[in-house]
Write a protein that holds these residues in place. Structure first.
Motif, PDB file in Angstrom:
ATOM      1  N   PRO A  13       0.810  -1.226   0.000  1.00 23.55           N
ATOM      2  CA  PRO A  13       0.000   0.000   0.000  1.00 23.55           C
ATOM      3  C   PRO A  13       0.838   1.268   0.000  1.00 23.55           C
ATOM      4  O   PRO A  13       0.383   2.303  -0.491  1.00 23.55           O
ATOM      5  CB  PRO A  13      -0.812  -0.124   1.297  1.00 23.55           C
ATOM      6  CG  PRO A  13      -0.905  -1.580   1.551  1.00 23.55           C
ATOM      7  CD  PRO A  13       0.426  -2.118   1.111  1.00 23.55           C
ATOM      8  N   GLY A  17      -0.453   2.784  -2.994  1.00 21.12           N
ATOM      9  CA  GLY A  17      -1.685   3.340  -2.461  1.00 21.12           C
ATOM     10  C   GLY A  17      -1.706   4.849  -2.384  1.00 21.12           C
ATOM     11  O   GLY A  17      -0.859   5.550  -2.947  1.00 21.12           O
ATOM     12  N   GLN A  20      -3.064   8.428   2.390  1.00 14.74           N
ATOM     13  CA  GLN A  20      -3.639   7.876   3.613  1.00 14.74           C
ATOM     14  C   GLN A  20      -3.177   6.439   3.830  1.00 14.74           C
ATOM     15  O   GLN A  20      -2.878   6.034   4.956  1.00 14.74           O
ATOM     16  CB  GLN A  20      -5.169   7.924   3.555  1.00 14.74           C
ATOM     17  CG  GLN A  20      -5.834   7.474   4.855  1.00 14.74           C
ATOM     18  CD  GLN A  20      -7.341   7.655   4.810  1.00 14.74           C
ATOM     19  OE1 GLN A  20      -7.910   8.019   3.797  1.00 14.74           O
ATOM     20  NE2 GLN A  20      -7.989   7.403   5.942  1.00 14.74           N
ATOM     21  N   ASP A  21      -3.098   5.662   2.737  1.00 15.61           N
ATOM     22  CA  ASP A  21      -2.588   4.295   2.838  1.00 15.61           C
ATOM     23  C   ASP A  21      -1.157   4.309   3.357  1.00 15.61           C
ATOM     24  O   ASP A  21      -0.785   3.498   4.221  1.00 15.61           O
ATOM     25  CB  ASP A  21      -2.615   3.593   1.483  1.00 15.61           C
ATOM     26  CG  ASP A  21      -4.018   3.307   0.985  1.00 15.61           C
ATOM     27  OD1 ASP A  21      -4.907   3.153   1.832  1.00 15.61           O
ATOM     28  OD2 ASP A  21      -4.204   3.250  -0.239  1.00 15.61           O
ATOM     29  N   GLU A  24      -1.432   5.531   7.241  1.00 13.57           N
ATOM     30  CA  GLU A  24      -2.234   4.785   8.203  1.00 13.57           C
ATOM     31  C   GLU A  24      -2.099   3.272   8.050  1.00 13.57           C
ATOM     32  O   GLU A  24      -2.221   2.543   9.034  1.00 13.57           O
ATOM     33  CB  GLU A  24      -3.702   5.194   8.067  1.00 13.57           C
ATOM     34  CG  GLU A  24      -3.953   6.657   8.416  1.00 13.57           C
ATOM     35  CD  GLU A  24      -5.424   7.023   8.364  1.00 13.57           C
ATOM     36  OE1 GLU A  24      -6.258   6.122   8.153  1.00 13.57           O
ATOM     37  OE2 GLU A  24      -5.726   8.219   8.524  1.00 13.57           O
ATOM     38  N   VAL A  25      -1.838   2.790   6.857  1.00 17.44           N
ATOM     39  CA  VAL A  25      -1.781   1.350   6.638  1.00 17.44           C
ATOM     40  C   VAL A  25      -0.375   0.807   6.828  1.00 17.44           C
ATOM     41  O   VAL A  25      -0.181  -0.302   7.307  1.00 17.44           O
ATOM     42  CB  VAL A  25      -2.306   0.984   5.232  1.00 17.44           C
ATOM     43  CG1 VAL A  25      -2.253  -0.520   4.994  1.00 17.44           C
ATOM     44  CG2 VAL A  25      -3.731   1.490   5.053  1.00 17.44           C
ATOM     45  N   VAL A  26       0.643   1.594   6.462  1.00 16.96           N
ATOM     46  CA  VAL A  26       2.018   1.097   6.504  1.00 16.96           C
ATOM     47  C   VAL A  26       2.847   1.789   7.588  1.00 16.96           C
ATOM     48  O   VAL A  26       3.392   1.128   8.480  1.00 16.96           O
ATOM     49  CB  VAL A  26       2.701   1.258   5.125  1.00 16.96           C
ATOM     50  CG1 VAL A  26       4.155   0.767   5.190  1.00 16.96           C
ATOM     51  CG2 VAL A  26       1.944   0.480   4.062  1.00 16.96           C
ATOM     52  N   ARG A  28       2.201   3.535  10.221  1.00 13.37           N
ATOM     53  CA  ARG A  28       1.772   3.318  11.605  1.00 13.37           C
ATOM     54  C   ARG A  28       2.214   1.945  12.107  1.00 13.37           C
ATOM     55  O   ARG A  28       2.699   1.807  13.238  1.00 13.37           O
ATOM     56  CB  ARG A  28       0.250   3.447  11.706  1.00 13.37           C
ATOM     57  CG  ARG A  28      -0.300   3.179  13.100  1.00 13.37           C
ATOM     58  CD  ARG A  28      -1.809   3.352  13.136  1.00 13.37           C
ATOM     59  NE  ARG A  28      -2.481   2.518  12.140  1.00 13.37           N
ATOM     60  CZ  ARG A  28      -2.761   1.219  12.333  1.00 13.37           C
ATOM     61  NH1 ARG A  28      -2.418   0.626  13.459  1.00 13.37           N
ATOM     62  NH2 ARG A  28      -3.379   0.539  11.397  1.00 13.37           N
TER      63      ARG A  28
END
Length: 327
Positions: A13, A17, A20-21, A24-26, A28
């Motif tokens: 992502p 991505g 935001q990806d 927030e997805v990676v 974090r």
């Protein structure tokens, strides 16, 4: 709750991505892994499987050479991180404890930058021997091309990981770009031979140590006698080996850069069970990523008092190479 085992994180992502990806997805998840245990396993990295396999194959061919032929490319000096190092010639544990017993049961072949920067930068006094020429085995001419391609690919992946790190630390995504564009990284392939006789008491494949630089990218085999990390509870836990995935860990330099908000974790490679036989031979492709030698390493956390005086990447690494004699 703190992570007590090494997590597996899909970084695709970040590569494909949205903003935001990425955050927030990676980023974090990477931040949590680096704070708690210092070791994520990553999938979705984009490195071609064929290149990984060719690097593994040519490395195995090198380590299968007779000892006298491998010694033609022996490491020339303790402060020159190039060439071949034989079994029982190092003790990684002594980087932490000068009195540590026993030498490590592995051999290795090491190269540095394959595309040196302009001569004025590469040959400046502060550069030391970080751009020393590589030593290539004449007995295996195909190795140079494969290692060169793999080194370049690892440099690209490390640059991407440093962008993830920047976001994870609350910095602009490209904060580290101009600090790693002339990096002084090393590719070191380690071979752990099958153990035909019992090790000496306390002797293992690689003693407990932390890595020196910014991050390490490791491709390992799922064989008896593997990598373990020491978690926040002081327990040794196995690092999961997932097909096609890389193990990533941060080193002392990145921990220092983060003002110890991230941890450079002790890790080791243990012996296989007695009688494991030929199947316990194990090989690791290890890329030690290090920033430009003149990159300043100073506290990145403005709200916190600095725990360390500023230094540079080159000085940090050189002091450790010479101190331990086991780069």
């Amino acid at each position: 709750m703190k992570l007590l085992n090494v997590p597996v994180i899909d970084i695709s992502p970040f590569r494909k991505g949205t903003a935001q990806d990425k955050q927030e997805v990676v980023a974090r998840l990477v931040d949590q892994a680096c704070r708690d245990i210092g070791f994520p396993v990553i999938s979705g990295h984009g490195v071609a499987p064929d290149l990984i396999e060719r690097t593994r194959a040519v490395s195995r061919a090198f380590f299968d050479l007779p000892a006298q032929r491998k010694l033609k490319v022996a490491r020339p000096a303790v402060d020159v991180t190039r060439g071949y190092t034989g079994v029982n010639e190092e003790s990684l544990a002594r980087s932490r404890d000068p009195e540590a017993y026993g030498s490590d049961l592995n051999e290795s072949l090491m190269i540095g930058p394959v595309d040196p920067p302009d001569p004025a930068y590469a040959n400046a006094p502060a550069a030391g021997k970080h751009f020393a020429p590589n030593i290539w085995p004449e007995d295996l001419p195909e190795l140079q091309a494969v290692y060169t391609a793999y080194y370049r690919e690892m440099g690209k992946l490390a640059e991407e990981l440093m962008r993830i790190f920047a976001l994870a630390l609350g910095l602009p995504e490209h904060y580290f770009d101009d600090k790693v564009d002339r990096h002084i990284s090393r590719l070191r392939v380690r071979n752990y031979p099958a153990q035909k006789e019992a090790p000496q008491p306390g002797q293992i494949r690689a003693g407990a140590h932390s890595d020196y630089g910014s991050l390490t990218i490791l491709y390992a085999e799922d064989k008896p006698g593997g990598l373990q990390v020491c978690n926040a509870n002081g327990d040794w836990v196995d690092v999961p080996i997932r097909p096609g995935c890389y193990i990533v860990n941060i080193g002392d330099l990145m921990a220092r850069w983060s003002n110890d908000n991230w941890v450079s974790t002790l890790h080791r490679v243990v012996n296989p069970p007695a009688g494991a036989g030929a199947e316990s031979r194990r090989q690791s492709l290890v890329f030690f990523h290090n920033p430009n030698y003149d990159a300043e390493i100073a506290n990145l956390m403005p709200s916190q008092a600095a725990k360390y005086a500023p230094t540079t990447s080159g000085e940090h690494l050189r002091s450790l190479y010479v101190k331990t004699q086991n780069a």
